[in-house]
Write an enzyme that holds these catalytic residues in place. Structure first.
Site, PDB file in Angstrom:
ATOM      1  N   ALA A  58     -15.431  -4.400   2.528  1.00 40.59           N
ATOM      2  CA  ALA A  58     -14.037  -4.023   2.774  1.00 40.59           C
ATOM      3  C   ALA A  58     -13.289  -4.024   1.448  1.00 40.59           C
ATOM      4  O   ALA A  58     -13.490  -4.905   0.610  1.00 40.59           O
ATOM      5  CB  ALA A  58     -13.408  -5.012   3.747  1.00 40.59           C
TER       6      ALA A  58
ATOM      7  N   HIS B 165      -0.522   6.517  -2.882  1.00 41.15           N
ATOM      8  CA  HIS B 165      -1.879   6.098  -3.236  1.00 41.15           C
ATOM      9  C   HIS B 165      -2.505   7.328  -3.881  1.00 41.15           C
ATOM     10  O   HIS B 165      -2.944   8.251  -3.197  1.00 41.15           O
ATOM     11  CB  HIS B 165      -2.639   5.656  -1.982  1.00 41.15           C
ATOM     12  CG  HIS B 165      -4.043   5.203  -2.265  1.00 41.15           C
ATOM     13  ND1 HIS B 165      -4.537   3.978  -1.832  1.00 41.15           N
ATOM     14  CD2 HIS B 165      -5.061   5.792  -2.941  1.00 41.15           C
ATOM     15  CE1 HIS B 165      -5.794   3.857  -2.237  1.00 41.15           C
ATOM     16  NE2 HIS B 165      -6.146   4.947  -2.906  1.00 41.15           N
TER      17      HIS B 165
ATOM     18  N   ARG C  89      -0.628  -7.363   7.311  1.00 37.06           N
ATOM     19  CA  ARG C  89      -1.480  -7.144   8.486  1.00 37.06           C
ATOM     20  C   ARG C  89      -0.727  -7.312   9.799  1.00 37.06           C
ATOM     21  O   ARG C  89       0.458  -7.139   9.878  1.00 37.06           O
ATOM     22  CB  ARG C  89      -2.700  -8.082   8.451  1.00 37.06           C
ATOM     23  CG  ARG C  89      -3.499  -8.042   7.145  1.00 37.06           C
ATOM     24  CD  ARG C  89      -4.088  -6.698   6.868  1.00 37.06           C
ATOM     25  NE  ARG C  89      -5.067  -6.732   5.796  1.00 37.06           N
ATOM     26  CZ  ARG C  89      -5.399  -5.681   5.075  1.00 37.06           C
ATOM     27  NH1 ARG C  89      -4.824  -4.503   5.270  1.00 37.06           N
ATOM     28  NH2 ARG C  89      -6.307  -5.773   4.133  1.00 37.06           N
TER      29      ARG C  89
ATOM     30  N   LYS D  85       4.902   6.298   2.844  1.00 33.28           N
ATOM     31  CA  LYS D  85       3.653   6.086   2.111  1.00 33.28           C
ATOM     32  C   LYS D  85       2.669   7.221   2.316  1.00 33.28           C
ATOM     33  O   LYS D  85       2.330   7.566   3.453  1.00 33.28           O
ATOM     34  CB  LYS D  85       3.048   4.771   2.606  1.00 33.28           C
ATOM     35  CG  LYS D  85       1.617   4.525   2.190  1.00 33.28           C
ATOM     36  CD  LYS D  85       1.519   3.996   0.774  1.00 33.28           C
ATOM     37  CE  LYS D  85       0.073   3.853   0.349  1.00 33.28           C
ATOM     38  NZ  LYS D  85      -0.196   2.695  -0.442  1.00 33.28           N
TER      39      LYS D  85
ATOM     40  N   HIS E  43      -0.373   0.954  -7.466  1.00 28.60           N
ATOM     41  CA  HIS E  43      -1.609   0.343  -7.974  1.00 28.60           C
ATOM     42  C   HIS E  43      -2.364   1.276  -8.916  1.00 28.60           C
ATOM     43  O   HIS E  43      -3.512   1.636  -8.678  1.00 28.60           O
ATOM     44  CB  HIS E  43      -2.514  -0.149  -6.836  1.00 28.60           C
ATOM     45  CG  HIS E  43      -2.678   0.789  -5.668  1.00 28.60           C
ATOM     46  ND1 HIS E  43      -3.036   2.103  -5.812  1.00 28.60           N
ATOM     47  CD2 HIS E  43      -2.540   0.590  -4.338  1.00 28.60           C
ATOM     48  CE1 HIS E  43      -3.104   2.661  -4.617  1.00 28.60           C
ATOM     49  NE2 HIS E  43      -2.808   1.758  -3.712  1.00 28.60           N
TER      50      HIS E  43
ATOM     51  N   ASP F  80      -0.755  -5.395  -4.204  1.00 26.81           N
ATOM     52  CA  ASP F  80      -1.751  -4.850  -3.284  1.00 26.81           C
ATOM     53  C   ASP F  80      -2.615  -5.963  -2.703  1.00 26.81           C
ATOM     54  O   ASP F  80      -3.787  -5.744  -2.373  1.00 26.81           O
ATOM     55  CB  ASP F  80      -2.632  -3.787  -3.949  1.00 26.81           C
ATOM     56  CG  ASP F  80      -3.254  -2.853  -2.911  1.00 26.81           C
ATOM     57  OD1 ASP F  80      -2.881  -2.935  -1.733  1.00 26.81           O
ATOM     58  OD2 ASP F  80      -4.130  -2.062  -3.284  1.00 26.81           O
TER      59      ASP F  80
ATOM     60  N   HIS G  99       0.088  -6.367   1.741  1.00 24.83           N
ATOM     61  CA  HIS G  99      -0.381  -6.169   3.120  1.00 24.83           C
ATOM     62  C   HIS G  99      -0.264  -7.486   3.877  1.00 24.83           C
ATOM     63  O   HIS G  99      -0.905  -8.467   3.495  1.00 24.83           O
ATOM     64  CB  HIS G  99      -1.845  -5.714   3.131  1.00 24.83           C
ATOM     65  CG  HIS G  99      -2.053  -4.391   2.455  1.00 24.83           C
ATOM     66  ND1 HIS G  99      -2.107  -3.196   3.142  1.00 24.83           N
ATOM     67  CD2 HIS G  99      -2.175  -4.068   1.151  1.00 24.83           C
ATOM     68  CE1 HIS G  99      -2.277  -2.198   2.283  1.00 24.83           C
ATOM     69  NE2 HIS G  99      -2.327  -2.703   1.065  1.00 24.83           N
TER      70      HIS G  99
ATOM     71  N   HIS H 154       4.345  -4.081  -3.178  1.00 23.15           N
ATOM     72  CA  HIS H 154       3.213  -3.477  -2.450  1.00 23.15           C
ATOM     73  C   HIS H 154       2.296  -4.611  -1.997  1.00 23.15           C
ATOM     74  O   HIS H 154       1.579  -5.209  -2.800  1.00 23.15           O
ATOM     75  CB  HIS H 154       2.425  -2.522  -3.350  1.00 23.15           C
ATOM     76  CG  HIS H 154       1.261  -1.875  -2.660  1.00 23.15           C
ATOM     77  ND1 HIS H 154       0.888  -0.577  -2.892  1.00 23.15           N
ATOM     78  CD2 HIS H 154       0.384  -2.338  -1.739  1.00 23.15           C
ATOM     79  CE1 HIS H 154      -0.161  -0.272  -2.147  1.00 23.15           C
ATOM     80  NE2 HIS H 154      -0.492  -1.344  -1.435  1.00 23.15           N
TER      81      HIS H 154
ATOM     82  N   HIS I 243      -8.761  -9.832   3.729  1.00 26.47           N
ATOM     83  CA  HIS I 243      -9.821  -9.457   4.679  1.00 26.47           C
ATOM     84  C   HIS I 243     -10.556 -10.738   5.049  1.00 26.47           C
ATOM     85  O   HIS I 243     -11.022 -11.453   4.156  1.00 26.47           O
ATOM     86  CB  HIS I 243     -10.815  -8.480   4.029  1.00 26.47           C
ATOM     87  CG  HIS I 243     -10.260  -7.105   3.849  1.00 26.47           C
ATOM     88  ND1 HIS I 243     -10.320  -6.136   4.826  1.00 26.47           N
ATOM     89  CD2 HIS I 243      -9.621  -6.525   2.812  1.00 26.47           C
ATOM     90  CE1 HIS I 243      -9.748  -5.026   4.398  1.00 26.47           C
ATOM     91  NE2 HIS I 243      -9.313  -5.231   3.172  1.00 26.47           N
TER      92      HIS I 243
HETATM   93  O1  DOR Z   1      -8.105  -2.211  -1.739  1.00 31.59           O
HETATM   94  C1  DOR Z   1      -7.293  -1.820  -0.911  1.00 31.59           C
HETATM   95  N1  DOR Z   1      -7.086  -2.499   0.236  1.00 31.59           N
HETATM   96  N2  DOR Z   1      -6.632  -0.683  -1.148  1.00 31.59           N
HETATM   97  C2  DOR Z   1      -5.836  -0.129  -0.221  1.00 31.59           C
HETATM   98  O2  DOR Z   1      -5.280   0.915  -0.510  1.00 31.59           O
HETATM   99  C3  DOR Z   1      -5.707  -0.739   1.113  1.00 31.59           C
HETATM  100  C4  DOR Z   1      -6.008  -2.164   1.108  1.00 31.59           C
HETATM  101  C5  DOR Z   1      -6.200  -2.777   2.473  1.00 31.59           C
HETATM  102  O3  DOR Z   1      -5.386  -2.500   3.353  1.00 31.59           O
HETATM  103  O4  DOR Z   1      -7.136  -3.544   2.662  1.00 31.59           O
HETATM  104 ZN    ZN Z   2      -2.356  -1.377  -0.564  1.00 29.95          ZN
END
Ligand code: DOR
Ligand code: ZN
Length: 367
Positions: free
Chosen positions: A278, A148, A20, A110, A191, A264, A18, A16, A268
């Site tokens: 965020a 989630h 982007r 998801k 998570h 996870d 990201h 899991h 950002h």
């Molecule tokens: O903290 C998080 N950030 N939880 C999520 O489910 C999404 C993720 C994000 O994409 O920034």
């Molecule tokens: Zn996530």
């Protein structure tokens, strides 16, 4: 001269994360490759969401086919495994599931609680999916449901109260209904952060597994609040000591097969804004080190063969077994040495990794 203690492990899988979109993708993927990561499940909460399986991107929706191609071009072709789950929306159809399973493009889907986290506004409530043909098609075609697990739409007092929260309510009210109506569905509770979720998974059938992030093994909400350490702000939010204790207990249990790594990691470039923050902790470059620290704080002696084997299951073996692919034949090493994770400079801007944001020296380093 002292020789640092060294752990050698099969390369691990981040089930899991990201990566982007846009110019920072190569930096995020490289940070994963640099930390011995052999493969990833890359989340579909892009803008627009990855809510169709094949064909061209559209303004309102991307496809797994094209997003996976973008990821490969940005460096993910070096991974042994790349899974992009389908973002479930009101527009998801059973036909998409069947065709996606037949073409091999679709391996997971998801569930996002509507408005529950970053780019989760396209999600539909879990109650709408219960008993649906979409979930039936997933059940029949062996598509993993990534969840989630938070009750959506709760006000502050119910969202996080002293004796309940959005996650505990979801595991109490919705998960039993889900398992009852879709007994064959393979489910990853993602998570997880609470004792309710940890024990729900423990007592469910072997078709139910869970990912645990490094931050939820290491920290509680006190760590976030004291000094308002917003780099620790992620969703679901870190909880209380008894919740963390339960996560530690299930993760380190000898021979456990249900719990595995899923960071996870959620970069950002702007965390704190004028009126909020965020959600997402960035752990690219430092996740295995943080997991090792989490295991040690849970009482595991990583120098012992029993301790190392428990860690190896969690990090490198259980995830592949759950998703049905081979663990990596390649290996990587961690050394017991103090190390730092610097700011990651990307073409979209700098990203602060969690240890830096917490002023936490890592006690392990990548060899
Ligand atoms: O903290 C998080 N950030 N939880 C999520 O489910 C999404 C993720 C994000 O994409 O920034
Ligand atoms: Zn996530």
């Amino acid at each position: 001269m002292d020789v640092a203690m060294t752990l050698e492990l099969p390369k691990w899988f981040d089930l899991h994360t990201h990566f982007r979109q846009g110019p920072a993708m190569p930096a995020y993927i490289q940070a994963h490759l640099d930390m011995g990561c052999a493969g990833a499940l890359a989340m579909p909460n892009t803008k627009p969401p990855v809510s169709r399986v094949s064909g061209e991107n559209r303004e309102d929706s991307w496809t797994i086919e094209s997003y996976a191609a973008d990821l490969r071009e940005a460096g993910a072709d070096a991974f042994e495994q790349l899974i992009v789950p389908l973002y479930l929306t009101r527009e998801t159809t059973p036909e998409m599931i069947v065709e996606g399973a037949e073409s091999g493009l679709l391996r997971a889907a998801k569930y996002y609680p509507p408005h529950g986290t970053t780019n989760a506004e396209h999600g539909a409530p879990m109650a709408d999916f219960l008993g649906s043909d979409v979930f039936r098609a997933m059940e029949e075609n062996g598509i993993v449901l990534c969840i989630h697990g938070e009750q959506h739409g709760l006000g502050g007092a119910d969202y996080l109260a002293s004796n309940r929260n959005a996650e505990s309510l979801f595991y109490r009210d919705l998960m039993p209904r889900l398992l009852e109506q879709h007994p064959k569905l393979k489910i990853v509770c993602e998570h997880i952060t609470t004792k309710e979720a940890a024990y729900f998974v423990k007592h469910a059938s072997n078709q139910v597994g869970a990912t645990i992030t490094p931050q939820h093994l290491l920290y509680t909400i006190g760590d976030l609040i004291q000094g308002l350490k917003y780099h620790l702000y992620c969703l679901p939010i870190v909880k209380f000591d008894d919740d963390r204790d339960a996560l530690r207990e299930v993760a380190i249990e000898t021979g456990q097969t249900k719990y595995f790594a899923g960071t996870d990691s959620a970069p950002h470039t702007v965390k704190a804004t004028d009126c909020g923050c965020a959600a997402g902790c960035f752990t690219g470059g430092c996740a295995p080190q943080l997991y090792a620290m989490g295991f040690e704080e849970s009482g595991v002696d990583l120098a012992s063969s029993a301790g190392l084997s428990t860690f190896e299951r969690f990090l490198s073996l259980n995830g592949p077994a759950f998703y049905g692919f081979e663990p990596s034949a390649e290996r990587f090493q961690l050394e017991k040495e103090i190390s730092e994770t610097p700011i990651l400079n990307t073409q979209a801007g700098p990203v602060t990794p969690l240890p830096l944001g917490m002023n936490l020296p890592l006690t392990w380093r990548l060899a």
